[in-house]
Design an enzyme around this catalytic site. Structure first.
Site, PDB file in Angstrom:
ATOM      1  N   HIS A 114       0.822  -1.220   0.000  1.00 15.89           N
ATOM      2  CA  HIS A 114       0.000   0.000   0.000  1.00 15.89           C
ATOM      3  C   HIS A 114       0.854   1.267   0.000  1.00 15.89           C
ATOM      4  CE1 HIS A 114       0.051   0.079   4.582  1.00 15.89           C
ATOM      5  NE2 HIS A 114      -0.006   1.377   4.367  1.00 15.89           N
ATOM      6  N   ASP A 152       1.195  -7.660   2.569  1.00 15.71           N
ATOM      7  CA  ASP A 152       1.274  -6.241   2.191  1.00 15.71           C
ATOM      8  C   ASP A 152       2.730  -5.780   2.004  1.00 15.71           C
ATOM      9  OD1 ASP A 152       0.894  -3.534   1.835  1.00 15.71           O
ATOM     10  OD2 ASP A 152      -0.468  -3.289   3.525  1.00 15.71           O
ATOM     11  N   SER A 175       4.011   2.447   8.363  1.00 17.48           N
ATOM     12  CA  SER A 175       3.806   1.415   7.366  1.00 17.48           C
ATOM     13  C   SER A 175       5.101   1.193   6.603  1.00 17.48           C
ATOM     14  CB  SER A 175       2.696   1.812   6.407  1.00 17.48           C
ATOM     15  OG  SER A 175       1.471   1.445   6.960  1.00 17.48           O
TER      16      SER A 175
HETATM   17  N1  ARG Z   1      -4.852   0.856   7.671  1.00 21.85           N
HETATM   18  C1  ARG Z   1      -3.560   0.925   7.050  1.00 21.85           C
HETATM   19  C2  ARG Z   1      -2.984   2.335   7.153  1.00 21.85           C
HETATM   20  O1  ARG Z   1      -3.531   3.169   7.828  1.00 21.85           O
HETATM   21  C3  ARG Z   1      -3.585   0.427   5.655  1.00 21.85           C
HETATM   22  C4  ARG Z   1      -4.292   1.292   4.671  1.00 21.85           C
HETATM   23  C5  ARG Z   1      -4.251   0.805   3.236  1.00 21.85           C
HETATM   24  N2  ARG Z   1      -5.242  -0.203   2.952  1.00 21.85           N
HETATM   25  C6  ARG Z   1      -6.559   0.050   2.669  1.00 21.85           C
HETATM   26  N3  ARG Z   1      -7.359  -0.962   2.491  1.00 21.85           N
HETATM   27  N4  ARG Z   1      -7.047   1.255   2.582  1.00 21.85           N
HETATM   28  O2  ARG Z   1      -2.389   2.929   6.331  1.00 21.85           O
HETATM   29  N1  ASP Z   2      -1.384   1.685   7.957  1.00 20.27           N
HETATM   30  C1  ASP Z   2      -0.633   2.758   8.578  1.00 20.27           C
HETATM   31  C2  ASP Z   2       0.359   3.380   7.590  1.00 20.27           C
HETATM   32  O1  ASP Z   2       0.151   3.374   6.402  1.00 20.27           O
HETATM   33  C3  ASP Z   2       0.035   2.306   9.821  1.00 20.27           C
HETATM   34  C4  ASP Z   2      -0.831   2.495  11.010  1.00 20.27           C
HETATM   35  O2  ASP Z   2      -1.609   3.471  11.047  1.00 20.27           O
HETATM   36  O3  ASP Z   2      -0.710   1.689  11.936  1.00 20.27           O
HETATM   37  O4  ASP Z   2       1.325   4.017   7.966  1.00 20.27           O
END
Ligand code: ARG
Ligand code: ASP
Length: 721
Positions: A84, A220, A650
């Protein structure tokens, strides 16, 4: 003896209870953390992690594009980050014939690695405590702006002491709300090429349904490579460039993890607010989060309806939907977690202890009462601010173009034709790409639904006249519904018409824009907002910021034995904890490791979130896991730990007690997303892909064994036996 034993048990328990909280500065590990980390099982010294004199772990940690973290995993500049995080690049290289999102991408030799103009990779050379120099001549009698002027002056003086190369930078950042300052010397590489990415059915498996969720089964990750000039220094993209020879890279452990294992996560966390007063959290849980959740829910349900009806729309809106849904879901989990762990009461108790520890005549006695008043004054304004920014900046897409229109007009009116033309030529490509994935019908429905929500939830005083109007008679003497009229007659949701306006003579274009009904609507809204919300809110916020600085200082003085860590601010930090499950609700306990079996359990053939490719099914069926399976012959996929992480982390490496890579951080468990305000070791967990799953996908799934060959695979646990 008995009390000694009790004492020991107590220290042990309290230490176990806190293992996890904190995002520490690598520079201060020696004095603050080394002992505790070693007690938790770490075999390294602070100097192994951060050193300016020799290669250390920090030399393998790379800020990826300024928004994610990545790490070197080979002597030839091979860089690991999340799928991502590399999503934009993978998407840009994709077309219908080469759909790398759907099928994955693997460079089978270095000539096939794909350049990504604009993408950067930044190393931290050195971190310095510059508090004394930045706060020189600053005193408590200064007004906030006098203080800021002095700080700015000191920082520019400081800069002059460093002779930096053209590819280096000196970044100075406030810590502890401006009570301390640290400087970072950075080196930025600009030739970063895409090396590999699994298909979305692995790299984004579970998509939005599983986002923020444990148990998780997402691979990921993606791979890039840093290229340098022939002298190993940063250089613009060129055929002459060669893979970077790095000072350090992370070996990869094949031994996996068990509950209780020491882990650390090293990276660039974006933003946390751990030291706010209870009033702030109360406002967040009771007012602001519910409002933002409701707004996004309304928008998302409309997008969802259209995406289900039409496959083209689904593809067009997939990334937008994911972006809106990401924080929508986070806020729900955050509010739940704050309530469940009684974060407000916890803060209130802490504040009582703080107050009762203060001498009767302490000037700090006024801090909390003043905060209470400021938060009360701020409440209605912050509520409208969130509404306004969610509607105009995020969910109603055409409002973003209106904002561009406003800048065009003000460029013309303030700086003349040339400035108009210069700005227009700069934004034209983004207008074109805006419409590439845009459907006016959807956006119009979002507009109607959200302005309706605004009218019914926001105090009348903040509703612009044009939004009030039941029909447009108030505006134009016709009798259609006012938003119908606006949406029908505006050019901002019509590509050709808008581009045609941009092509007009500047004076004519400005005239046309200013007469556009949506432009008028946006102007009216903005003027009302600036006057009644932004200006008073900024005044309050200004005072809050300096009060927060004083409160921070006061907390450190009142609790001299408490070890404080600075809030995240996109600078390099280390967090450490243990592999550990958690109990999200009564009678439920989540164990900390998932396996390929779980991927298969979630499999829904043909589904866009839970489909699996035949190749992976085949590898599962034949258990063809190579050397990457665990001791029971199972393929591990993800695991969780108590490491304190946030957005920006991330792509951060999860590192074992010896300094080897064991996983790749990519998310947090939903129930603990409140860790940005209130880390609680009972339910805050970060989610990582197991390094062995990454290797398995590269080797067995993609057949890119040549990449494995440049890595260093190790067996730290078996070597110890
Ligand atoms: N929750 C994670 C973060 O805050 C992954 C986000 C990317 N994935 C998604 N399905 N939107 O960045
Ligand atoms: N998914 C988040 C990021 O892209 C990480 C988190 O918020 O824990 O940095």
């Amino acid at each position: 003896m008995r009390s000694l034993l009790f004492g020991l048990i107590f220290t042990f328990i309290s230490q176990v209870a806190v293992a996890g909280e904190g995002m520490w500065l690598p520079l201060l590990l020696k004095s603050l953390n080394e002992a505790e980390m070693q007690q938790l099982g770490m075999k390294l010294s602070a100097e192994d992690i951060y050193s300016v004199n020799r290669g250390s772990l920090k030399d393998a940690i790379v800020h990826f594009g300024g928004f994610c973290t990545s790490e070197l995993i080979s002597p030839d500049g091979l860089l690991l980050t999340n799928h991502h995080c590399g999503y934009g690049q993978i998407q840009q290289h994709s077309s219908l014939e080469h759909n790398y999102l759907k099928n994955g991408f693997w460079a089978m030799d270095r000539n096939q690695e794909l350049p990504n103009p604009g993408l950067t990779a930044t190393f931290i050379n050195e971190i310095m405590d510059v508090t004394d120099r930045v706060l020189a001549f600053v005193n408590d009698d200064m007004t906030v702006s006098e203080r800021q002027t002095m700080v700015d002056k000191n920082i520019s003086k400081l800069r002059k002491n460093f002779e930096l190369e053209e590819y280096q930078d000196l970044v100075v950042r406030p810590f502890f709300e401006g009570n301390q300052y640290f400087a970072f010397i950075t080196t930025t590489y600009k030739d970063v090429r895409l090396v590999g990415a699994p298909p979305e059915s692995i790299g984004k498996f579970g998509a939005d349904t599983d986002n923020w969720v444990w148990p998780r089964h997402t691979g990921d990750f993606s791979l890039f490579r840093i290229y340098a000039g022939p002298d190993n220094l940063p250089a613009d993209y060129s055929d002459e460039n060669v893979p970077l020879k790095s000072k350090h890279f992370l070996p990869i452990s094949l031994d996996g993890v068990e509950p209780g294992d020491f882990t650390m996560v090293f990276g660039f966390p974006g933003r946390t607010s751990e030291y706010l007063p209870s009033y702030a959290i109360k406002q967040l849980v009771e007012k602001l989060n519910p409002a933002k959740i409701k707004i996004r829910e309304t928008a998302l349900s409309i997008l969802d309806k259209y995406m289900r009806e039409d496959e083209t729309v689904r593809i067009q809106y997939a990334s937008k939907f994911a972006r809106v849904a990401n924080y929508w879901k986070k806020w729900i989990g955050e509010s739940m977690g704050l309530e469940r762990t009684k974060a407000i009461e916890k803060k209130e108790k802490y504040e009582k202890r703080f107050t009762s520890a203060l001498p009767k005549d302490s000037p700090y006695r006024t801090i909390l009462p003043e905060f209470e008043k400021l938060y009360k004054d701020r409440a209605p304004l912050a509520f409208v601010r969130d509404y306004y920014s969610e509607l105009t900046g995020r969910n109603i897409e055409m409002m973003r173009l209106v904002r561009m229109g406003q800048s065009l007009v003000s460029n013309y009116e303030n700086n003349g034709e040339e400035s108009f033309i210069e700005y227009r030529d700069r934004v034209k490509p983004s207008v074109e790409s805006f419409f590439k994935d845009y459907k006016a019908e959807i956006d119009s429905e979002v507009f109607e639904a959200l302005t309706k929500l605004y009218k019914s939830n926001v105090d009348k005083a903040y509703v612009p006249r044009m939004m009030h109007a039941k029909n447009d008679e108030d505006m134009n003497g016709r009798s259609t519904n006012s938003s119908d009229f606006v949406l029908h007659h505006t050019v901002f949701n019509k590509k050709d018409k808008l581009l045609a306006v941009l092509e007009m003579e500047p004076s004519e274009a400005v005239e046309t824009l200013k007469n556009d009904p949506l432009y008028k609507f946006g102007e009216q809204w903005k003027m009302l907002y600036d006057e009644k919300v932004a200006n008073p809110l900024n005044k309050i916020q200004f005072r809050m910021d300096s009060l927060q600085r004083i409160y921070m200082k006061a907390q450190m003085e009142v609790f001299p034995n408490k070890v404080f860590y600075p809030d995240a601010n996109s600078t390099m930090r280390l967090t450490y904890g243990q592999v550990n499950g958690y109990s999200p609700q009564d009678a439920v306990y989540y164990t900390p490791v998932t396996h390929l079996e779980g991927v298969i359990e979630k499999y829904v053939p043909g589904d866009y979130e839970f489909d699996i490719s035949d190749k992976l099914l085949e590898l599962y069926r034949t258990k063809d896991y190579g050397p990457y399976a665990d001791a029971n012959g199972k393929m591990p996929v993800c695991f969780i730990g108590t490491n304190h992480t946030t957005g920006g982390n991330s792509g951060s490496p999860a590192i074992d007690a010896h300094g080897n890579l064991i996983g790749l951080n990519f998310d947090r468990a939903w129930e603990g997303t409140m860790s940005d305000y209130n880390y609680d070791p009972t339910i805050c967990r970060n989610i990582m892909v197991d390094a062995r799953y990454i290797l398995f996908v590269i080797d067995k799934y993609a057949g890119a064994g040549h990449l494995i060959e440049e890595m260093k695979l190790v067996h730290p646990k078996s070597e110890m036996e």
